[in-house]
Enzyme design. Structure first.
Site, PDB file in Angstrom:
ATOM      1  N   HIS A  39       3.420  77.286  57.549  1.00  0.00           N
ATOM      2  CA  HIS A  39       2.888  77.794  56.289  1.00  0.00           C
ATOM      3  C   HIS A  39       2.170  76.678  55.549  1.00  0.00           C
ATOM      4  O   HIS A  39       2.611  76.203  54.511  1.00  0.00           O
ATOM      5  CB  HIS A  39       4.024  78.400  55.451  1.00  0.00           C
ATOM      6  N   HIS A 124       9.905  87.722  55.662  1.00  0.00           N
ATOM      7  CA  HIS A 124       9.573  86.409  56.231  1.00  0.00           C
ATOM      8  C   HIS A 124       9.628  86.483  57.753  1.00  0.00           C
ATOM      9  O   HIS A 124      10.543  87.071  58.326  1.00  0.00           O
ATOM     10  CB  HIS A 124      10.551  85.350  55.711  1.00  0.00           C
ATOM     11  N   GLU A 126      10.435  84.380  59.984  1.00  0.00           N
ATOM     12  CA  GLU A 126      11.658  83.875  60.612  1.00  0.00           C
ATOM     13  C   GLU A 126      12.753  84.946  60.593  1.00  0.00           C
ATOM     14  O   GLU A 126      13.442  85.166  61.596  1.00  0.00           O
ATOM     15  CB  GLU A 126      12.147  82.613  59.874  1.00  0.00           C
ATOM     16  N   CYS A 193      18.722  74.572  57.654  1.00  0.00           N
ATOM     17  CA  CYS A 193      18.566  73.421  58.559  1.00  0.00           C
ATOM     18  C   CYS A 193      18.674  72.088  57.812  1.00  0.00           C
ATOM     19  O   CYS A 193      18.470  72.027  56.597  1.00  0.00           O
ATOM     20  CB  CYS A 193      17.241  73.518  59.311  1.00  0.00           C
ATOM     21  N   SER A 221       4.991  78.869  51.666  1.00  0.00           N
ATOM     22  CA  SER A 221       6.054  78.110  52.334  1.00  0.00           C
ATOM     23  C   SER A 221       7.372  78.293  51.581  1.00  0.00           C
ATOM     24  O   SER A 221       7.502  77.879  50.420  1.00  0.00           O
ATOM     25  CB  SER A 221       5.660  76.626  52.382  1.00  0.00           C
ATOM     26  N   ASN A 223      10.391  76.928  52.003  1.00  0.00           N
ATOM     27  CA  ASN A 223      11.173  75.746  51.597  1.00  0.00           C
ATOM     28  C   ASN A 223      10.476  74.965  50.491  1.00  0.00           C
ATOM     29  O   ASN A 223      11.135  74.326  49.679  1.00  0.00           O
ATOM     30  CB  ASN A 223      11.510  74.885  52.814  1.00  0.00           C
TER      31      ASN A 223
END
Ligand code: SF4
Length: 292
Positions: A39, A124, A126, A193, A221, A223
């Site tokens: 992203h 998302h 993921e 993570c 994005s 994060n």
């Protein structure tokens, strides 16, 4: 004006490995990436310049004109990979091992009889990959979604989280779920993570010292947005930008100390450009910049 970089910032190993794979010269113009590799607009732009094709998702399979396709660091369901192989494509898989750990964790929870719940953003990529091979599941993105668990009638829950969420928010949600009288058993594995955790800890530490934070990363994005949220929770003025060209001088007037952080998909050269531009601005806002 003092300018400090967070102790941990910028691209993680998962993103770096995916970029390295996508830039492999042997692919040339014969590669299509399914979804955004990362992203980050600058990386996606340079891939296009290298002749790499991009399609938004597996639904656009008919538009793929190359023989080779690549799965991004965000991962994909096995079903998706199979569909691509069945259609005759050679699949190159850049799924981050820490995303694949989430896939394996939730599958093992299902095998043990737990009902799968993913804490994350419904739309998302993921999360779509994590739930893509599950027959039944719930995605919880906030407290208001917890009622879905009651409606499902499931009492034994296996919970994982999207890798890029904010640690405290996930733990808070899990506690809320555990406290519900209609839930008997919660098996929770916090799958945020380590690179995401490191960046959150570093921005929190830096936020203690600065009076303004510049957060660099793609607007889509996950994060990076969480880094902005951490600053807001600390009552630190934070500006989320994608590139140095978006910096505005008046943000920095009467500021003593500027912090810089960046999400896990933000390349080093983008961070350096922002850092250098702020140092230049610092020269014109009064005192000499102090760099750390
Ligand atoms: S943010 Fe975490 S899970 Fe995502 S690619 Fe980077 S290391 Fe892997």
């Amino acid at each position: 004006m003092k300018v400090s970089l967070a102790n941990a910032l910028g691209t993680c190993f998962g993103v770096e490995d995916a970029i390295t794979m996508a830039m492999t010269p042997e692919f040339g113009k014969n590669l299509t990436i399914v979804g955004q590799l990362v992203h980050n607009p600058q990386i996606n732009e340079s891939l296009k310049k290298n002749g790499v094709s991009l399609v938004n998702n597996i639904d656009a399979i008919d538009k793929i004109k190359t023989k080779k396709v690549m799965i991004t660091a965000h991962g994909a369901a096995q079903k998706t990979k199979d569909k691509l192989e069945d259609a005759g494509f050679t699949v190159y898989d850049a799924s981050c091992p820490l995303v694949m750990r989430v896939h394996k964790t939730i599958q093992s929870m299902v095998t043990k009889g737990y009902y799968p719940v993913v804490i994350g953003q419904h739309d998302h990529v993921e999360v779509k990959g994590i739930v893509g091979d599950l027959e039944d599941y719930l995605v919880i993105s906030g407290e208001s979604d917890i009622t879905k668990i009651q409606r499902s009638g499931k009492r034994k829950l296996g919970i994982v989280s999207q890798t890029t969420l904010q640690v405290e928010k996930v733990e808070h949600l899990v506690k809320k779920i555990r406290d519900k009288s209609y839930v008997d058993d919660v098996y929770f594995v916090n799958t945020i993570c380590q690179p995401t955790r490191d960046r959150q800890v570093a921005v929190r530490d830096l936020a203690e010292q600065v009076d303004i934070m510049i957060v660099i990363g793609g607007y889509n994005s996950s994060n990076t947005k969480k880094l902005v949220q951490v600053c807001e929770e600390k009552n630190i003025l934070a500006f989320h930008i994608e590139s140095y060209s978006q910096l505005k001088k008046d943000w920095f007037y009467n500021r003593a100390h500027v912090g810089i952080t960046a999400g896990t998909s933000t390349p080093e050269h983008v961070i350096n450009e922002v850092h250098e531009a702020i140092l230049e601005i610092a020269k014109t806002t009064g005192s000499e910049p102090a760099v750390h």
